[in-house]
Design a protein around this motif. Structure first.
Motif, PDB file in Angstrom:
ATOM      1  N   GLY A 142      47.198  34.045  46.719  1.00 53.35           N
ATOM      2  CA  GLY A 142      47.737  35.598  46.507  1.00 53.35           C
ATOM      3  C   GLY A 142      47.160  36.412  46.346  1.00 53.35           C
ATOM      4  N   ARG A 143      45.918  35.850  45.329  1.00 54.58           N
ATOM      5  CA  ARG A 143      44.787  37.280  45.041  1.00 54.58           C
ATOM      6  C   ARG A 143      44.274  38.312  46.337  1.00 54.58           C
ATOM      7  NH1 ARG A 143      42.866  37.099  39.483  1.00 54.58           N
ATOM      8  NH2 ARG A 143      40.937  37.759  40.199  1.00 54.58           N
ATOM      9  N   GLU A 144      43.905  37.237  47.610  1.00 58.23           N
ATOM     10  CA  GLU A 144      43.520  37.788  48.756  1.00 58.23           C
ATOM     11  C   GLU A 144      44.173  39.177  48.981  1.00 58.23           C
ATOM     12  OE1 GLU A 144      44.013  34.829  52.079  1.00 58.23           O
ATOM     13  OE2 GLU A 144      42.941  33.732  51.090  1.00 58.23           O
ATOM     14  N   PHE A 145      45.787  39.156  48.751  1.00 61.01           N
ATOM     15  CA  PHE A 145      46.208  39.791  49.279  1.00 61.01           C
ATOM     16  C   PHE A 145      46.267  41.293  47.794  1.00 61.01           C
ATOM     17  CE2 PHE A 145      48.519  36.738  51.542  1.00 61.01           C
ATOM     18  CZ  PHE A 145      48.414  36.781  53.181  1.00 61.01           C
ATOM     19  N   LEU A 146      46.341  40.876  46.956  1.00 53.06           N
ATOM     20  CA  LEU A 146      45.873  41.477  45.950  1.00 53.06           C
ATOM     21  C   LEU A 146      45.239  42.175  46.200  1.00 53.06           C
ATOM     22  CD1 LEU A 146      46.602  39.779  42.581  1.00 53.06           C
ATOM     23  CD2 LEU A 146      48.357  41.010  43.963  1.00 53.06           C
ATOM     24  N   ARG A 147      43.713  41.659  46.094  1.00 58.44           N
ATOM     25  CA  ARG A 147      42.540  42.161  46.797  1.00 58.44           C
ATOM     26  C   ARG A 147      42.623  43.013  48.370  1.00 58.44           C
ATOM     27  NH1 ARG A 147      39.971  38.167  46.563  1.00 58.44           N
ATOM     28  NH2 ARG A 147      38.959  37.687  45.419  1.00 58.44           N
ATOM     29  N   SER A 148      43.599  43.126  48.976  1.00 57.41           N
ATOM     30  CA  SER A 148      42.916  43.649  50.210  1.00 57.41           C
ATOM     31  C   SER A 148      44.027  44.966  50.088  1.00 57.41           C
ATOM     32  CB  SER A 148      43.632  43.132  51.526  1.00 57.41           C
ATOM     33  OG  SER A 148      45.386  42.913  50.949  1.00 57.41           O
ATOM     34  N   HIS A 149      44.618  45.479  49.088  1.00 54.51           N
ATOM     35  CA  HIS A 149      45.722  46.419  48.363  1.00 54.51           C
ATOM     36  C   HIS A 149      45.199  46.886  47.553  1.00 54.51           C
ATOM     37  CE1 HIS A 149      48.477  45.398  51.567  1.00 54.51           C
ATOM     38  NE2 HIS A 149      49.113  44.487  51.467  1.00 54.51           N
ATOM     39  N   ASN A 150      44.682  46.545  46.655  1.00 51.68           N
ATOM     40  CA  ASN A 150      43.052  46.995  46.280  1.00 51.68           C
ATOM     41  C   ASN A 150      44.141  47.010  44.234  1.00 51.68           C
ATOM     42  OD1 ASN A 150      40.817  48.150  47.403  1.00 51.68           O
ATOM     43  ND2 ASN A 150      42.422  49.347  48.149  1.00 51.68           N
ATOM     44  N   LEU A 151      44.908  46.128  44.042  1.00 49.02           N
ATOM     45  CA  LEU A 151      46.036  45.762  42.960  1.00 49.02           C
ATOM     46  C   LEU A 151      44.462  44.689  41.737  1.00 49.02           C
ATOM     47  CD1 LEU A 151      48.990  45.172  44.737  1.00 49.02           C
ATOM     48  CD2 LEU A 151      47.971  47.369  43.743  1.00 49.02           C
ATOM     49  N   LEU A 152      43.538  44.932  42.101  1.00 48.79           N
ATOM     50  CA  LEU A 152      42.939  43.630  41.268  1.00 48.79           C
ATOM     51  C   LEU A 152      41.965  45.224  39.688  1.00 48.79           C
ATOM     52  CD1 LEU A 152      41.512  41.171  42.644  1.00 48.79           C
ATOM     53  CD2 LEU A 152      43.013  40.920  41.746  1.00 48.79           C
ATOM     54  N   TYR A 153      41.913  44.413  39.135  1.00 49.17           N
ATOM     55  CA  TYR A 153      41.440  45.979  38.311  1.00 49.17           C
ATOM     56  C   TYR A 153      39.694  45.290  37.946  1.00 49.17           C
ATOM     57  CZ  TYR A 153      46.350  47.667  38.365  1.00 49.17           C
ATOM     58  OH  TYR A 153      47.090  47.909  38.800  1.00 49.17           O
ATOM     59  N   ASN A 154      39.161  45.763  36.957  1.00 50.40           N
ATOM     60  CA  ASN A 154      37.894  46.090  36.444  1.00 50.40           C
ATOM     61  C   ASN A 154      38.167  45.047  35.183  1.00 50.40           C
ATOM     62  OD1 ASN A 154      36.107  46.916  38.462  1.00 50.40           O
ATOM     63  ND2 ASN A 154      35.682  49.108  37.709  1.00 50.40           N
ATOM     64  N   ALA A 155      37.792  43.987  34.913  1.00 53.15           N
ATOM     65  CA  ALA A 155      37.057  43.688  34.081  1.00 53.15           C
ATOM     66  C   ALA A 155      37.340  44.319  32.399  1.00 53.15           C
ATOM     67  CB  ALA A 155      36.439  42.480  33.455  1.00 53.15           C
ATOM     68  N   PRO A 156      37.789  44.156  31.036  1.00 52.35           N
ATOM     69  CA  PRO A 156      37.414  45.113  30.369  1.00 52.35           C
ATOM     70  C   PRO A 156      36.108  45.776  29.743  1.00 52.35           C
ATOM     71  CG  PRO A 156      39.239  43.726  29.184  1.00 52.35           C
ATOM     72  CD  PRO A 156      38.897  43.148  31.065  1.00 52.35           C
ATOM     73  N   LYS A 157      35.353  43.904  30.036  1.00 53.75           N
ATOM     74  CA  LYS A 157      33.997  44.592  29.468  1.00 53.75           C
ATOM     75  C   LYS A 157      33.215  43.971  30.306  1.00 53.75           C
ATOM     76  CE  LYS A 157      34.247  42.437  25.018  1.00 53.75           C
ATOM     77  NZ  LYS A 157      34.541  40.898  24.012  1.00 53.75           N
TER      78      LYS A 157
END
Length: 336
Positions: free
Chosen positions: A81-96
């Motif tokens: 699932g994260r492969e597709f989230l990454r391909s659509h820029n749907l992963l975010y920066n960690a808080p720290k």
């Protein structure tokens, strides 16, 4: 659309507090190549446990069954699932820090679809319990029928097992492997998920094809959904399911030898789970046609034509929660 039939057991939107709605999924996992499930490094035996063969008194002998542990199921499916989230820029920066959300880094972003659905704990400013509940999956047949040995040799760059001086290569090691055609029965419970979260989780299961160690070489597996249930309680355990199917096959006079026919096993499993609507807390089982409609609905949403729209819609459903987190952080800074 049959997914609407599950609506009483689905959330309209993400909520922080559980409300006792569950969707249970019965999955048949069949190895399509040599596969390795173990907890340690090379040369260790396959994961197995001695358990009771069946549920009936006449089948109460203990047998070793192969185990596909919960982590070996959910980790590859999350990565898919994260492969597709990454391909659509749907992963975010960690808080720290400025690192993008990634597994096993102790720096979850706490804001992506994966974090909201599968949970997070280490390294963040909070915690989210997974709403995808898994358990160990067990093989139907005894482990002794399903394991082989493979000797690994060192090949020189010439493409042969002899070096330039003619000296023969020596064996590196001998390792166990699970044979192709081995069946694992599994139960997955989805807690308080929305319709789109259900589509996301089922899509990860259906699209993931590699499990276990050395998955770039072996570990090919097919996942087949045999039942979808709705209720206010979990389904019976994977072990209870395997034992019930074992009883059914023995009663029907089937010879339990590897390789076992997949369709015959699927039919026996569907006969066993057909009685589960009488279990406490289980209200609904989708019919075969309704189940096929749900899978077709999942496939459509994950298709290249609709995938981006689907994932962005699901991602935007968490926007109010992200806003609350952001405001909470700003308020905390002012108080300091």
């Amino acid at each position: 659309m049959s997914i609407q039939k599950l609506q009483p057991f689905l959330a309209e939107q993400y909520e922080n507090f559980p409300k006792g709605r569950t969707v249970g999924v019965v999955v048949l996992r069949t190895t399509q190549s040599e596969t390795i499930f173990r907890t340690e490094g090379t040369g260790e035996p396959m994961c197995s446990e001695y358990v009771q063969a069946g549920l009936l008194p006449e089948h109460d002998a203990s047998i070793p069954r192969l185990v596909m542990t919960k982590r070996k199921q959910v980790a590859p499916e999350r990565r898919k699932g994260r492969e597709f989230l990454r391909s659509h820029n749907l992963l975010y920066n960690a808080p720290k820090g400025d690192t993008i959300c990634a597994l096993n880094t102790n720096a979850p972003c706490e804001m992506c679809i994966d974090c909201f659905l599968y949970g997070f704990a280490a390294g963040g400013e909070g915690a989210q319990k997974s709403r995808v509940w898994t358990e160990d999956a067990f093989s139907v047949l005894p482990a002794t029928e399903l394991i082989g040995d493979r000797t690994i040799n060192a090949i020189f760059e010439t493409g042969t097992m002899r070096d330039e001086k003619g000296n023969a290569s020596t064996a590196l090691n001998t390792s166990e492997y699970i044979k192709p055609g081995v069946h694992f029965l599994d139960i997955i419970t989805l807690k308080d998920v929305t319709a789109d979260e259900l589509r996301y989780a089922l899509g990860n299961i259906l699209l993931t094809t590699r499990y276990g160690a050395v998955s770039s070489r072996v570990g090919r597996m097919e996942n087949r959904i045999l039942g979808i249930f709705g209720g206010i309680a979990e389904l019976p355990s994977s072990l209870e399911l395997v034992q019930g199917v074992y009883d059914k096959l023995i009663t029907d006079g089937k010879s339990l030898e590897h390789p076992f026919n997949t369709d015959a096993l699927a039919s026996a499993t569907q006969t066993v789970i057909a009685n589960w609507v009488t279990k406490r807390g289980i209200s609904l089982q989708l019919s075969t046609d309704e189940q096929n409609d749900v899978i077709a609905d999942v496939d459509r949403h994950w298709s290249p034509e609709e995938q981006e729209t689907f994932l962005k819609r699901l991602d935007e459903s968490y926007a109010p929660l992200r806003k609350v987190k952001s405001e909470g952080k700003k308020k905390g800074k002012k108080e300091e």
